[in-house]
Design an enzyme around this catalytic site. Structure first.
Site, PDB file in Angstrom:
ATOM      1  N   HIS A  34       0.762  -1.133   0.124  1.00  0.00           N
ATOM      2  CA  HIS A  34      -0.158   0.020  -0.054  1.00  0.00           C
ATOM      3  C   HIS A  34       0.977   1.236  -0.035  1.00  0.00           C
ATOM      4  CE1 HIS A  34       1.128   0.093   4.178  1.00  0.00           C
ATOM      5  NE2 HIS A  34       0.408  -0.936   4.402  1.00  0.00           N
ATOM      6  N   HIS A  37       4.064   1.080   2.182  1.00  0.00           N
ATOM      7  CA  HIS A  37       5.248   0.544   1.365  1.00  0.00           C
ATOM      8  C   HIS A  37       5.946   1.441   0.442  1.00  0.00           C
ATOM      9  CE1 HIS A  37       2.949  -2.831   2.835  1.00  0.00           C
ATOM     10  NE2 HIS A  37       4.012  -3.261   3.640  1.00  0.00           N
TER      11      HIS A  37
END
Ligand code: PAF
Length: 283
Positions: A34, A37
């Site tokens: 997501h 990250h």
């Protein structure tokens, strides 16, 4: 973006980059990527010449087998998510590469792993420390990037890297949040629409409690934060605690830079969050 699934393939590429004088950053992940990250990947791209993202759902850090089964495995969509971000290599080893038959080593960090999530998830931080030390050694990265959302994990990894003299800079990156304050997490995918609507109460309660601590109240006020989280629809509050920002020692009052951390259960998910809190006049 190249893909490696074995350590020799990974090392071949790393050696070539080293020969060209490149510095290397690594972003360890368990996938289900997501924006949190991606912020780590962006930090690595800024700091290092080459960026490796690792994708491995690490069985050793799950103390509940049902939780491991439930964990999203989304390599194809993760690959698509990463494609526009200029990542050099995805290292996605199968379990037998990380833990071949006979694997018998455990890295255990004491102190910072005690209490908080360590109380509730026996063996979890050993699993994290073991896999992260392997990933750092395998990649030989100069820098490794971790989110502050998993603050206790970040503290454990910093301690481990220091204690083992690992030649890597551990870089903590700020938590990425949805506009309503919910910290991004792969576990948010487990929430129903109703649970998702309740979830921001965790962050709201932390922000309110931080205000009370800054106004001079002691940690007795954290019981009210736990009650607010429960009243919002969470089924259980595991902890709301004030800890020293560096060594995570428990604190009674906000007399030095601290972290306010919470974990609570919502449906089948266990959500964690934390925020920095500093005594007034500390900024
Ligand atoms: O934070 C995570 O996603 C994991 O704990 C990590 C650091 C990738 C180790 O498996």
């Amino acid at each position: 973006m190249l893909t490696a699934r074995t350590v020799p393939d990974l090392r071949r590429l790393v050696r070539a980059w080293r020969r060209a004088g490149s510095s290397i950053g690594v972003v360890p992940t368990m996938g289900a990527l997501h924006a949190g990250h991606l912020s780590l990947a962006a930090a690595s791209r800024k700091r290092a010449d080459r960026t490796i993202v690792t994708l491995f759902v690490n069985p050793k850090q799950f103390n509940d087998p049902a939780d491991l089964d439930r964990y999203p495995r989304t390599e194809e969509s993760d690959r698509e998510t990463l494609a526009p971000y200029g990542i050099d290599l995805l290292f996605a080893p199968p379990p037998e590469v990380m833990y071949p038959a006979g694997f018998a080593t455990n890295i255990s960090v004491s102190g910072v792993t005690e209490g908080l999530c360590g109380a509730d998830r026996p063996g979890h931080f050993d699993g994290v420390a073991t896999v992260v030390s392997k990933l750092l050694i395998q990649t030989g990265a100069d820098f490794a990037f971790f989110g502050e959302k998993d603050y206790q994990q970040l503290a454990a990894i910093r301690r481990m890297a220091r204690d083992l003299d690992l030649p890597v800079g551990i870089v903590g990156c700020p938590t990425v949040r949805d506009p309503d304050g919910l910290a991004l997490s792969s576990r948010n995918a487990l929430l129903s629409p109703e649970e998702r609507a309740c979830a921001p109460a965790l962050h709201r309660a932390l922000v309110m409690a931080a205000g009370r601590l800054r106004n001079g109240e002691d940690t007795a006020c954290l019981a009210a934060a736990a009650a607010e989280i429960a009243a919002a629809g969470f089924s259980a509050v595991d902890y709301v605690e004030l800890r020293d920002a560096e060594d995570l020692a428990p604190m009674q009052r906000l007399d030095r830079p601290a972290r306010l951390l919470a974990a609570a259960r919502l449906g089948s998910a266990r959500l964690i969050d934390n925020i920095a809190v500093e005594p007034a006049g500390c900024d």
